[in-house]
Design an enzyme around this catalytic site. Structure first.
Site, short mmCIF file in Angstrom:
data_model
loop_
_atom_site.label_atom_id
_atom_site.label_comp_id
_atom_site.label_asym_id
_atom_site.label_seq_id
_atom_site.Cartn_x
_atom_site.Cartn_y
_atom_site.Cartn_z
N HIS A 306 0.85 -1.19 0.00
CA HIS A 306 0.00 0.00 0.00
C HIS A 306 0.89 1.24 0.00
O HIS A 306 1.95 1.25 0.61
CB HIS A 306 -0.91 0.02 1.24
CG HIS A 306 -2.08 0.93 1.10
ND1 HIS A 306 -2.00 2.27 1.34
CD2 HIS A 306 -3.35 0.69 0.69
CE1 HIS A 306 -3.18 2.82 1.11
NE2 HIS A 306 -4.02 1.89 0.71
N ASP A 363 -7.88 -5.33 -0.10
CA ASP A 363 -8.35 -6.15 -1.23
C ASP A 363 -8.00 -7.62 -1.09
O ASP A 363 -8.48 -8.45 -1.86
CB ASP A 363 -7.75 -5.61 -2.53
CG ASP A 363 -8.30 -4.23 -2.83
OD1 ASP A 363 -7.50 -3.30 -3.00
OD2 ASP A 363 -9.53 -4.08 -2.85
C1 SDX Z 1 -6.15 0.07 -2.97
O1 SDX Z 1 -4.46 4.65 -2.16
C2 SDX Z 1 -5.40 3.98 -1.51
O2 SDX Z 1 -5.81 4.35 -0.42
C3 SDX Z 1 -5.92 2.77 -2.24
C4 SDX Z 1 -6.93 1.93 -1.49
C5 SDX Z 1 -8.20 2.68 -1.25
O3 SDX Z 1 -8.93 2.32 -0.31
O4 SDX Z 1 -8.55 3.57 -2.08
O5 SDX Z 1 -6.38 1.51 -0.24
C6 SDX Z 1 -7.33 0.70 -2.29
O6 SDX Z 1 -5.88 0.42 -4.09
C7 SDX Z 1 -5.30 -0.90 -2.21
C8 SDX Z 1 -4.04 -1.38 -3.03
C9 SDX Z 1 -4.51 -2.48 -3.99
N1 SDX Z 1 -3.47 -2.82 -4.95
C10 SDX Z 1 -2.83 -4.00 -4.90
O7 SDX Z 1 -2.99 -4.82 -4.00
C11 SDX Z 1 -1.91 -4.26 -6.09
C12 SDX Z 1 -0.56 -4.81 -5.60
N2 SDX Z 1 0.13 -3.76 -4.85
C13 SDX Z 1 0.90 -2.82 -5.59
O8 SDX Z 1 0.88 -2.75 -6.93
C14 SDX Z 1 1.54 -1.70 -4.78
O9 SDX Z 1 1.86 -2.18 -3.55
C15 SDX Z 1 0.69 -0.46 -4.65
C16 SDX Z 1 0.28 0.08 -5.97
C17 SDX Z 1 -0.51 -0.75 -3.83
C18 SDX Z 1 1.53 0.61 -3.92
O10 SDX Z 1 2.56 0.91 -4.75
P1 SDX Z 1 3.63 2.07 -4.35
O11 SDX Z 1 3.32 2.71 -3.08
O12 SDX Z 1 3.78 2.95 -5.54
O13 SDX Z 1 4.88 1.21 -4.06
P2 SDX Z 1 5.83 0.67 -5.18
O14 SDX Z 1 5.01 0.15 -6.33
O15 SDX Z 1 6.86 1.70 -5.46
O16 SDX Z 1 6.44 -0.58 -4.43
C19 SDX Z 1 7.49 -0.38 -3.48
C20 SDX Z 1 8.36 -1.61 -3.66
C21 SDX Z 1 8.73 -1.87 -5.12
O17 SDX Z 1 9.97 -2.53 -5.09
P3 SDX Z 1 11.27 -1.68 -5.58
O18 SDX Z 1 10.96 -1.15 -6.96
O19 SDX Z 1 11.42 -0.59 -4.54
O20 SDX Z 1 12.38 -2.71 -5.57
O21 SDX Z 1 7.61 -2.77 -3.24
C22 SDX Z 1 7.43 -3.66 -4.35
C23 SDX Z 1 7.70 -2.86 -5.61
O22 SDX Z 1 8.21 -3.70 -6.63
N3 SDX Z 1 6.05 -4.10 -4.30
C24 SDX Z 1 5.64 -5.36 -4.43
C25 SDX Z 1 4.25 -5.30 -4.26
N4 SDX Z 1 3.87 -4.04 -4.04
C26 SDX Z 1 4.99 -3.30 -4.07
N5 SDX Z 1 6.31 -6.51 -4.66
C27 SDX Z 1 5.53 -7.63 -4.73
N6 SDX Z 1 4.20 -7.66 -4.58
C28 SDX Z 1 3.52 -6.52 -4.33
N7 SDX Z 1 2.20 -6.53 -4.17
#
Ligand code: SDX
Length: 428
Positions: A306, A363
């Site tokens: 998140h 989720d």
């Molecule tokens: C919702 O914003 C909100 O409030 C949203 C929400 C709401 O109520 O409106 O809470 C609802 O959207 C919840 C999130 C649902 N999405 C997912 O579950 C999809 C999977 N998660 C991600 O794609 C990711 O974690 C995000 C999009 C939720 C957050 O992304 P960020 O904050 O931009 O973080 P990032 O993508 O930069 O990740 C940080 C690191 C990265 O590694 P590095 O590039 O630093 O090496 O963590 C890794 C990412 O690769 N990473 C994951 C991961 N999520 C982040 N690695 C594996 N699996 C994951 N799920």
């Protein structure tokens, strides 16, 4: 309230920027005058360090796992309140009295029917259209039917449009489901609760009486509460940006639905359940955890991570408890719940996830409950949109009522070609 400041020195010029303190949470550095004083922009794609507005609706502390709506914790609201009461709270700022809640619920129930012409609108879609595509189309089309509540300068019209959107989303969502399964649309039955009405419109048929299961009704009502609002997430920011141009509320909410659909946002509940189904059995979990950690593999654990929560998502904790209640009450033995529990356990003990602070978000578990209730995975994000509509509408009203509100228009860092002369085709 600005009583402190920071000084930025650029080209030996000291620029004083006010610090504004809120009720709780990080102070903000007010940079509204920065460009005029420094001829420079700030740069923050993804807005990881940028507050886009002032708001009094919802507060999240990502480190402490805190989520408050108008100061009340999501744990207390999901345990003791109802989605209708939380909707009133978000829209009006205070918990309603008994009479106020009765009046609000009555008002909402009197807007649950759709203009009959809209039913034909569905017939233009393929039966196998994704219900979120139908939601985007039908909600956007509401502005073609409810012209008497599109003048955003009229508070009365804003209120009616807000009530119409909250009231009609369950009807529109249920109709999208009915259309996909080839069953007749069900009209609302306003003798039922908001959530009970939705369950009957979705799973009831004209040929038989439909009895609302109170356990399912309470679990789904709690899921709606857990999804109601969440600060300036991507879809809420979309609604605010669309609204800042003066677009009508129906168009703004349609824009929010479109943004929510993305798998990184609201589409994650559908993607998370599909991922659990793909994993299938606990012995396959290590392979998927390895894929999620592999930089060369685009696969991510859906339902994990998140932008704000860096400790745990309090909604996921409530959701996990609700999963157990619903599966027990419905006597459903869903093997993917076991996969989900073991996946969470293994991920939370894996150094990669600990270091990157990744854990289940709202989720991750919701799909298991929704699947147990009988919703197809394609309907999961529709339910998220149904619940988030009250948050979008409350945030939209807050923005429109803000005297300092102006059209949102970010700037950019340009790295394209410098100006150059056109080369005629004969010379290319
Ligand atoms: C919702 O914003 C909100 O409030 C949203 C929400 C709401 O109520 O409106 O809470 C609802 O959207 C919840 C999130 C649902 N999405 C997912 O579950 C999809 C999977 N998660 C991600 O794609 C990711 O974690 C995000 C999009 C939720 C957050 O992304 P960020 O904050 O931009 O973080 P990032 O993508 O930069 O990740 C940080 C690191 C990265 O590694 P590095 O590039 O630093 O090496 O963590 C890794 C990412 O690769 N990473 C994951 C991961 N999520 C982040 N690695 C594996 N699996 C994951 N799920």
């Amino acid at each position: 309230m600005a009583d402190k400041a920071v000084t930025l020195t650029i080209d030996n010029q000291a620029i004083e920027l006010p610090i504004i303190t809120g009720t709780v949470g990080p102070d903000v550095i007010d940079i509204r005058k920065l460009y005029a004083q420094s001829d420079r922009f700030t740069f923050d794609p993804g807005f990881t360090s940028t507050a886009s507005c002032e708001s009094q609706l919802t507060y999240i502390d990502g480190d402490q796992g805190v989520l408050l709506h108008r100061g009340y914790s999501i744990e207390q609201l999901s345990e003791e309140s109802s989605f209708m009461e939380v909707s009133y709270l978000l829209l009006n700022g205070e918990l309603p009295s008994k009479a106020e809640l009765k009046d609000f619920s009555y008002t909402i129930s009197r807007h649950t029917m759709l203009h009959e012409q809209l039913a034909t609108f569905y017939r233009g879609f393929r039966r196998d259209a994704h219900p979120m595509a139908i939601m985007c189309g039908v909600v956007g089309a509401l502005s073609a039917f409810y012209h008497d509540s599109t003048d955003i300068s009229d508070p009365q019209q804003r209120t009616i449009a807000s009530h119409r959107l909250i009231a009609k989303m369950p009807t529109i969502a249920a109709m999208a489901y009915k259309y996909s399964v080839g069953q007749p649309f069900m009209y609302p039955d306003n003798s039922l609760s908001y959530t009970g009405n939705f369950l009957r419109m979705t799973f009831g048929v004209p040929a038989e009486h439909y009895e609302v299961n109170p356990v399912v009704e309470q679990a789904l009502d709690r899921i709606f509460t857990l999804h109601a609002d969440h600060e300036q997430n991507a879809s809420t920011s979309t609604v605010r940006l669309a609204g800042s141009s003066g677009a009508n509320p129906f168009a703004c909410i349609a824009a929010g639905i479109a943004c929510l659909w993305g798998p990184a946002h609201g589409g994650a509940n559908e993607a998370a359940l599909n991922m659990l189904r793909e994993i299938g059995t606990p012995d396959k979990i290590p392979h998927y955890i390895a894929r999620a950690k592999d930089k060369n593999d685009p696969f991510r654990l859906m339902g994990f991570g998140h932008r704000v929560y860096k400790n745990y998502d309090p909604r996921a904790t409530v959701m996990q408890k609700t999963v157990r209640e619903v599966l027990t009450a419905l006597n459903v033995k869903d093997p993917i719940f076991e996969v989900a529990m073991q996946l969470e356990e293994m991920a939370l003990n894996d150094p990669y996830f600990i270091e990157k602070k990744l854990f289940p978000n709202v989720d991750f578990y919701s799909g298991i409950i929704l699947s147990a209730i009988g919703f197809p995975t394609t309907m999961f994000t529709v339910l998220f949109a149904l619940a988030r509509t009250v948050g979008w509408v409350a945030q939209w009203n807050e923005m429109i009522s803000d005297p300092g509100q102006k059209i949102g228009r970010p700037r950019q860092l340009y790295t394209g070609p410098a100006q150059r002369d056109y080369v005629p085709l004969s010379k290319r």
